[in-house]
Scaffold this motif. Sequence first.
Motif, PDB file in Angstrom:
ATOM      1  N   ASP A  51       1.179   8.966   9.218  1.00 47.41           N
ATOM      2  CA  ASP A  51       1.429  10.378   9.536  1.00 47.41           C
ATOM      3  C   ASP A  51       2.636  10.514  10.453  1.00 47.41           C
ATOM      4  O   ASP A  51       3.411  11.481  10.338  1.00 47.41           O
ATOM      5  CB  ASP A  51       0.197  10.999  10.199  1.00 47.41           C
ATOM      6  N   VAL A  52       2.797   9.557  11.364  1.00 40.72           N
ATOM      7  CA  VAL A  52       3.968   9.577  12.242  1.00 40.72           C
ATOM      8  C   VAL A  52       5.245   9.407  11.420  1.00 40.72           C
ATOM      9  O   VAL A  52       6.240  10.118  11.619  1.00 40.72           O
ATOM     10  CB  VAL A  52       3.857   8.467  13.306  1.00 40.72           C
ATOM     11  N   LYS A  53       5.220   8.468  10.484  1.00 41.57           N
ATOM     12  CA  LYS A  53       6.399   8.238   9.640  1.00 41.57           C
ATOM     13  C   LYS A  53       6.684   9.448   8.747  1.00 41.57           C
ATOM     14  O   LYS A  53       7.850   9.793   8.503  1.00 41.57           O
ATOM     15  CB  LYS A  53       6.189   6.987   8.790  1.00 41.57           C
ATOM     16  N   THR A 164      -1.890  11.708  18.316  1.00 43.15           N
ATOM     17  CA  THR A 164      -3.029  11.700  17.394  1.00 43.15           C
ATOM     18  C   THR A 164      -3.346  10.277  16.958  1.00 43.15           C
ATOM     19  O   THR A 164      -4.519   9.875  16.881  1.00 43.15           O
ATOM     20  CB  THR A 164      -2.731  12.570  16.165  1.00 43.15           C
ATOM     21  N   ALA A 165      -2.309   9.497  16.680  1.00 43.46           N
ATOM     22  CA  ALA A 165      -2.513   8.098  16.297  1.00 43.46           C
ATOM     23  C   ALA A 165      -3.127   7.309  17.453  1.00 43.46           C
ATOM     24  O   ALA A 165      -4.005   6.458  17.236  1.00 43.46           O
ATOM     25  CB  ALA A 165      -1.178   7.467  15.879  1.00 43.46           C
ATOM     26  N   GLU A 166      -2.702   7.600  18.680  1.00 42.04           N
ATOM     27  CA  GLU A 166      -3.255   6.890  19.846  1.00 42.04           C
ATOM     28  C   GLU A 166      -4.729   7.231  20.047  1.00 42.04           C
ATOM     29  O   GLU A 166      -5.528   6.361  20.426  1.00 42.04           O
ATOM     30  CB  GLU A 166      -2.450   7.251  21.097  1.00 42.04           C
ATOM     31  N   VAL A 167      -5.099   8.492  19.803  1.00 39.35           N
ATOM     32  CA  VAL A 167      -6.510   8.880  19.897  1.00 39.35           C
ATOM     33  C   VAL A 167      -7.339   8.112  18.867  1.00 39.35           C
ATOM     34  O   VAL A 167      -8.423   7.594  19.167  1.00 39.35           O
ATOM     35  CB  VAL A 167      -6.671  10.405  19.687  1.00 39.35           C
ATOM     36  N   THR A 168      -6.808   8.023  17.652  1.00 34.79           N
ATOM     37  CA  THR A 168      -7.502   7.271  16.598  1.00 34.79           C
ATOM     38  C   THR A 168      -7.628   5.795  16.976  1.00 34.79           C
ATOM     39  O   THR A 168      -8.693   5.186  16.801  1.00 34.79           O
ATOM     40  CB  THR A 168      -6.744   7.403  15.270  1.00 34.79           C
ATOM     41  N   GLN A 169      -6.560   5.230  17.498  1.00 31.79           N
ATOM     42  CA  GLN A 169      -6.589   3.823  17.911  1.00 31.79           C
ATOM     43  C   GLN A 169      -7.624   3.585  19.004  1.00 31.79           C
ATOM     44  O   GLN A 169      -8.347   2.581  18.981  1.00 31.79           O
ATOM     45  CB  GLN A 169      -5.197   3.404  18.394  1.00 31.79           C
ATOM     46  N   ASP A 285      -4.598  10.515  31.959  1.00 30.29           N
ATOM     47  CA  ASP A 285      -4.817   9.201  31.364  1.00 30.29           C
ATOM     48  C   ASP A 285      -5.586   9.281  30.045  1.00 30.29           C
ATOM     49  O   ASP A 285      -5.579   8.317  29.279  1.00 30.29           O
ATOM     50  CB  ASP A 285      -5.585   8.303  32.341  1.00 30.29           C
ATOM     51  N   ARG A 286      -6.256  10.392  29.799  1.00 30.33           N
ATOM     52  CA  ARG A 286      -7.025  10.549  28.562  1.00 30.33           C
ATOM     53  C   ARG A 286      -6.100  10.916  27.414  1.00 30.33           C
ATOM     54  O   ARG A 286      -5.267  11.821  27.509  1.00 30.33           O
ATOM     55  CB  ARG A 286      -8.090  11.630  28.734  1.00 30.33           C
ATOM     56  N   LYS A 287      -6.235  10.204  26.305  1.00 34.53           N
ATOM     57  CA  LYS A 287      -5.391  10.454  25.142  1.00 34.53           C
ATOM     58  C   LYS A 287      -5.596  11.865  24.601  1.00 34.53           C
ATOM     59  O   LYS A 287      -4.638  12.512  24.150  1.00 34.53           O
ATOM     60  CB  LYS A 287      -5.695   9.434  24.046  1.00 34.53           C
ATOM     61  N   GLU A 288      -6.841  12.343  24.629  1.00 38.90           N
ATOM     62  CA  GLU A 288      -7.115  13.683  24.127  1.00 38.90           C
ATOM     63  C   GLU A 288      -6.400  14.744  24.970  1.00 38.90           C
ATOM     64  O   GLU A 288      -5.907  15.745  24.442  1.00 38.90           O
ATOM     65  CB  GLU A 288      -8.615  13.965  24.122  1.00 38.90           C
ATOM     66  N   PHE A 289      -6.340  14.524  26.282  1.00 35.36           N
ATOM     67  CA  PHE A 289      -5.639  15.464  27.164  1.00 35.36           C
ATOM     68  C   PHE A 289      -4.141  15.469  26.866  1.00 35.36           C
ATOM     69  O   PHE A 289      -3.502  16.530  26.828  1.00 35.36           O
ATOM     70  CB  PHE A 289      -5.893  15.098  28.631  1.00 35.36           C
ATOM     71  N   GLN A 290      -3.594  14.285  26.666  1.00 37.70           N
ATOM     72  CA  GLN A 290      -2.172  14.189  26.314  1.00 37.70           C
ATOM     73  C   GLN A 290      -1.889  14.914  25.001  1.00 37.70           C
ATOM     74  O   GLN A 290      -0.865  15.595  24.852  1.00 37.70           O
ATOM     75  CB  GLN A 290      -1.775  12.725  26.212  1.00 37.70           C
ATOM     76  N   LEU A 291      -2.814  14.779  24.048  1.00 36.20           N
ATOM     77  CA  LEU A 291      -2.640  15.434  22.750  1.00 36.20           C
ATOM     78  C   LEU A 291      -2.650  16.951  22.898  1.00 36.20           C
ATOM     79  O   LEU A 291      -1.789  17.651  22.331  1.00 36.20           O
ATOM     80  CB  LEU A 291      -3.756  14.984  21.805  1.00 36.20           C
TER      81      LEU A 291
END
Length: 466
Positions: A51-53, A164-169, A285-291
């Motif tokens: 999705d990033v690509k 989004t990819a980082e949250v999935t990871q 630090d939370r990926k969801e917050f960053q998203l």
Amino acid sequence: MKKFWLSNIAATGMLLLSAVVTAQQKNEFSVKQAVDYAMKNATQVKNALLDVKVQEQVNRQITAAAYPQVNASTGFTHYPNVAVQSLPNFIGPATYQVLIDEAVKNGAGNTITFPSGGFGNIQAQFGVPWTANVGVDVNQLLFDGQVFIGLMARGAVLDYYKKTAEVTQEQIKANVMKIYYQLVVGKSQLASLDANISRFEKLLNDTRQIYKNGFAEKLDVDKVMVQLNNIKTEKEKVVNSLSAGNSGLKFLLGMPQKEELVLSDTLSEAELKDNILNGTYDYKDRKEFQLLTVAEKLGSYNIRRYKLSKLPTVAAFGSYSKNAQRSAFNFFNKDEWFTTSLVGVKISMPLFDGFKKNALIQQSRYELQKTQNSITQLKQNIDYDVEQSRIKMTSVLLTMDNQKQNTELAEKVYNSTKLKYEQGLGNNQEIYNAQTELKVAQTNYYSSLYDAITAKIDWLKAAGKL
């Protein structure tokens, strides 16, 4: 000769068997290696990275709108039948006018006058059977508010898909770690069952010997046999559960089922208690917050995009072409080609669209408010998750310590009871009770051990430190 032929077949068969065994790849992973493998092979992670690509290519499309758009064209046209048009007879009146002015008379000696019925129409062909053209068109967007904002938002949109990819990871990492350690605990439980089986096999032999000597009943032997079979059945269930869990972990990792997966890490209480429940946490630090933070930024861009759509768009254009007309297909000779060229600027100004743009602006504001509300709610969820995971972690560590003490005590009780039985001071019922208590204590301990590792993973994830 026959023996030599058979030996060759046997050797060939052994080589083929060796090749098949070698082809089955063995993967011996620590938990870190398992996570790294999942980050490269898990389908969800691979799709998130794709999705990033995909968005990178979408960004290139947005950038392309700001570049000149150059198109070339060429064509040949043949008219087997050139179009015929019917026109008013404009030749007859001019001719008659000259004759009248000169007072020319007709054959009857009368002066010529305009015909009473008019001159009618004439038919004529305009054009030639063959035409050709070649040209270049250039268009350059000078100003478009939506394209301008799109160019500004490219980085934020790409960052959104990366987050989004980082949250999935992170989700895959947490699941891999939980299943990995569940299997590690299961292996420890299996080792305890093997130890219990060894104890009961020895007890069975001792009871049989006592029975032969006349100091025990056949019923005592049968009871020990029943207990032994029960433990073996329980072991078989654990083995099947570990096999199913191993297959499930392979699936989560994206590993082919035909490959072998061996877990190399162990789990210790000291590791569970290390570096936990200390220090503060930060929402960022939370990926969801960053998203959601990136989503909020995109919402602001969306409002600006619709506001700027009210402004005029300006575009420059130019064209250069050559064309030729021929009575026959001979465009490649030295006959003349005619040139046409033009340049210009086009300004498009929106005047009235039924208040559509105003509605889009207001809709985008509401969407931005929803995102901001989600950020507020996420902060509350993070506070709740961290607090609950702290409480759970404290509780499960205390439970784990208690269950470990219970297991050690139950094992001492079993050994003492068994010694009394061997010395003729106890009975089988005491042995059964001691073994049952030991098995319950071991089961509770391993359950608390797994609860502790999952609680630690949940706390690390809640605090954004996984």
